[in-house]
Write a protein that holds these residues in place. Structure first.
Motif, short mmCIF file in Angstrom:
data_model
loop_
_atom_site.label_atom_id
_atom_site.label_comp_id
_atom_site.label_asym_id
_atom_site.label_seq_id
_atom_site.Cartn_x
_atom_site.Cartn_y
_atom_site.Cartn_z
N TRP A 99 0.85 -1.09 -0.01
CA TRP A 99 0.00 -0.07 0.06
C TRP A 99 0.80 1.22 0.09
O TRP A 99 0.42 2.34 -0.39
CB TRP A 99 -0.70 0.03 1.07
CG TRP A 99 -0.28 0.09 2.61
CD1 TRP A 99 -0.01 -1.16 3.18
CD2 TRP A 99 -0.01 1.06 3.20
NE1 TRP A 99 0.63 -0.70 4.48
CE2 TRP A 99 0.58 0.56 4.66
CE3 TRP A 99 0.24 2.58 3.24
CZ2 TRP A 99 1.36 1.43 5.49
CZ3 TRP A 99 0.59 3.21 3.93
CH2 TRP A 99 1.24 2.71 5.15
N TYR A 120 -0.31 7.31 -6.22
CA TYR A 120 -1.69 7.62 -6.48
C TYR A 120 -1.73 9.36 -6.50
O TYR A 120 -1.11 9.81 -5.55
CB TYR A 120 -2.58 7.20 -5.69
CG TYR A 120 -4.15 7.35 -6.40
CD1 TYR A 120 -4.60 6.30 -6.76
CD2 TYR A 120 -4.84 8.12 -5.98
CE1 TYR A 120 -5.96 6.14 -7.19
CE2 TYR A 120 -6.24 8.22 -6.12
CZ TYR A 120 -6.67 7.30 -7.06
OH TYR A 120 -7.94 7.40 -7.49
N PRO A 156 -6.30 0.12 -8.18
CA PRO A 156 -5.38 -0.60 -7.13
C PRO A 156 -6.35 -1.46 -6.19
O PRO A 156 -7.25 -1.65 -6.28
CB PRO A 156 -4.77 0.57 -6.49
CG PRO A 156 -5.26 1.87 -6.98
CD PRO A 156 -6.34 1.53 -7.94
N SER A 181 -9.77 3.57 -4.78
CA SER A 181 -9.01 4.65 -4.54
C SER A 181 -8.82 5.13 -3.07
O SER A 181 -7.89 6.07 -2.91
CB SER A 181 -9.50 5.94 -5.28
OG SER A 181 -10.78 6.40 -4.58
N PRO A 204 -7.29 4.95 0.59
CA PRO A 204 -6.29 4.55 1.33
C PRO A 204 -6.67 3.64 2.36
O PRO A 204 -5.94 2.47 2.89
CB PRO A 204 -5.58 5.80 1.74
CG PRO A 204 -6.01 6.77 0.80
CD PRO A 204 -7.34 6.42 0.37
N TRP A 247 -6.52 0.13 0.87
CA TRP A 247 -5.26 -0.17 0.47
C TRP A 247 -4.84 -0.91 1.85
O TRP A 247 -3.98 -2.02 1.70
CB TRP A 247 -4.34 1.20 0.05
CG TRP A 247 -5.08 1.72 -1.01
CD1 TRP A 247 -5.90 1.31 -2.19
CD2 TRP A 247 -4.32 3.00 -1.54
NE1 TRP A 247 -6.20 2.13 -2.97
CE2 TRP A 247 -5.18 3.15 -2.46
CE3 TRP A 247 -3.65 3.73 -1.01
CZ2 TRP A 247 -4.99 4.51 -3.32
CZ3 TRP A 247 -3.51 5.16 -1.86
CH2 TRP A 247 -4.42 5.33 -2.87
N VAL A 248 -4.95 -0.27 3.06
CA VAL A 248 -4.39 -0.80 4.23
C VAL A 248 -5.24 -1.94 4.78
O VAL A 248 -4.46 -2.97 5.44
CB VAL A 248 -4.22 0.59 5.30
CG1 VAL A 248 -3.75 -0.13 6.41
CG2 VAL A 248 -3.29 1.46 4.70
N HIS A 272 -11.72 8.21 6.67
CA HIS A 272 -10.91 9.38 7.15
C HIS A 272 -11.06 10.61 6.53
O HIS A 272 -10.30 11.45 6.47
CB HIS A 272 -9.41 9.08 7.42
CG HIS A 272 -9.32 7.95 8.37
ND1 HIS A 272 -9.74 7.73 9.42
CD2 HIS A 272 -8.72 6.72 8.04
CE1 HIS A 272 -9.64 6.66 10.21
NE2 HIS A 272 -8.91 5.83 9.37
#
Lengths: 123, 236
Positions: A3, A10, B95, B157, B159, B162-163, B205
């Motif tokens: 990530w 990004y 992603p 998109s 984060p 992603w985590v 967030h």
């Protein structure tokens, strides 16, 4: 940890910058709190030790650090207020405008505090 | 104009890791869609290039890819919409989802998140003889959230996703909003329970990446904030 690569590559819009800065200033403030509590432990060693430490904080390096600390407090508190307005009011519709305003006001107050610290008006 | 399209390629049968390849295109018009460029490469240069597309008019939501660093729909973005440096456009898969081949990702986990929020009407009463009535004002509460075409640009998109791959994500929250604020639906408490969890609402967030990515310009973060307020209100 893939990530991290995604995060770095990004595109970052204002919302992402404010989120990143909020995290970084938050970590900075936490580090300061540890330092603050550590510095206060000098009180246990008596007034001389504490006064000697206070003299150290009057050095230009620490004045610069205090100024930077004020910058962290400014951004983190104003942006925290912005996040509350986004989550609990209609702030999501005005989040970029709020970010530009709080950045502008922060820079002005930061500059003002720089004058107060370095001109010696309170000495 | 002349343009270089830099595409992430990955063939699971040959490659150990994804890599980039450059394709030079001549006679590109600034009004060409990014999907037109992908089609030209597939039809004229390398027939093996793999990507999803179906309606090609921004309705089916199957051609979401990462273009110049941000998730967008390849069929809804023109060359002139992009900031192009060094005459190069970079295209990668969206992603955070398992990569299958080239620009193709496995969307299964994305749609499993939809199932978590029960994306269907749960009314208390049996169906009336005619339609379940709604005023215009009540319906208007749902219009923006109902524009979603489930392309996955927003969730991938984010984060927070992603985590944490278990994060429910903005697309599913938007669907939850669509039913929680529907006056004909009676499962509000159950629905809030499903999203007011450790992998739910509070991992948003307010980064606004989802809003930047949404090809339908839905203010997703505003909708999530309405859900956060609804979840808080019942605690008071």
């Amino acid at each position: 940890m893939s990530w991290i690569k995604t995060l770095l590559t990004y595109e970052k819009a204002p919302g992402a910058w404010s989120w990143g800065l909020h995290r970084i200033t938050g970590l900075g403030l936490m580090f300061y709190l540890y330092l603050h509590i550590f510095a206060l432990t000098a009180l246990q060693e008596g007034p001389e030790a504490f006064n000697a430490e206070m003299e150290l904080f009057k050095s230009p390096v620490f004045m610069l650090l205090e100024w930077a600390l004020f910058g962290l407090v400014l951004f983190h508190s104003f942006n925290g207020f912005r996040i509350v307005l986004i989550d609990l009011a209609q702030g999501a519709k005005y989040h970029k405008k709020m970010l530009y305003w709080l950045t502008g006001i922060s820079i002005a107050l930061f500059a003002g505090m720089g004058y107060v610290i370095f001109s010696g008006v309170f000495h | 104009m002349e343009l270089t399209v830099r595409i992430q390629r990955y063939d699971p049968e040959k490659d150990s890791a994804p890599h980039f390849e450059n394709y030079k295109l001549e006679n590109v018009n600034k009004t060409d869609r990014i999907l037109d460029l992908l089609n030209r490469i597939k039809w004229e240069i390398d027939g093996g290039l793999t990507y999803r597309r179906s309606c090609t008019h921004g309705i089916c939501g199957s051609d979401a890819v990462k273009i110049n660093g941000r998730n967008r729909l390849a069929c809804s973005v023109l060359v002139q919409d992009l900031k192009i440096s060094k005459s190069t456009i970079q295209i990668e898969p969206i992603p955070a989802l398992p990569l299958e081949k080239d620009l193709l990702v496995d969307m299964s986990s994305f749609f499993e998140k939809y199932e978590i929020v029960k994306p269907y009407l749960i009314p208390k009463d049996a169906p009336p003889e005619r339609e379940r009535y709604q005023t215009n004002e009540d319906a208007e509460l749902l219009f923006e959230s109902a524009k979603c075409i489930q392309c996955g640009s927003c969730s991938t998109s984010c984060p927070s996703l992603w985590v944490n791959e278990n994060y429910i994500g903005p697309a599913a929250f938007l669907k939850a909003y669509r039913f929680i604020f529907d006056t004909r639906d009676d499962a509000t408490a159950e629905r809030l329970d499903l999203i007011d969890t450790t992998d739910g609402l509070w991992r948003c967030h307010t980064i606004f990446n989802c809003v930047e990515a949404c090809p339908k310009e839905i203010d997703i973060t505003w909708h999530i904030s309405q859900l956060k307020k609804a979840a808080l209100r019942r605690e008071i």
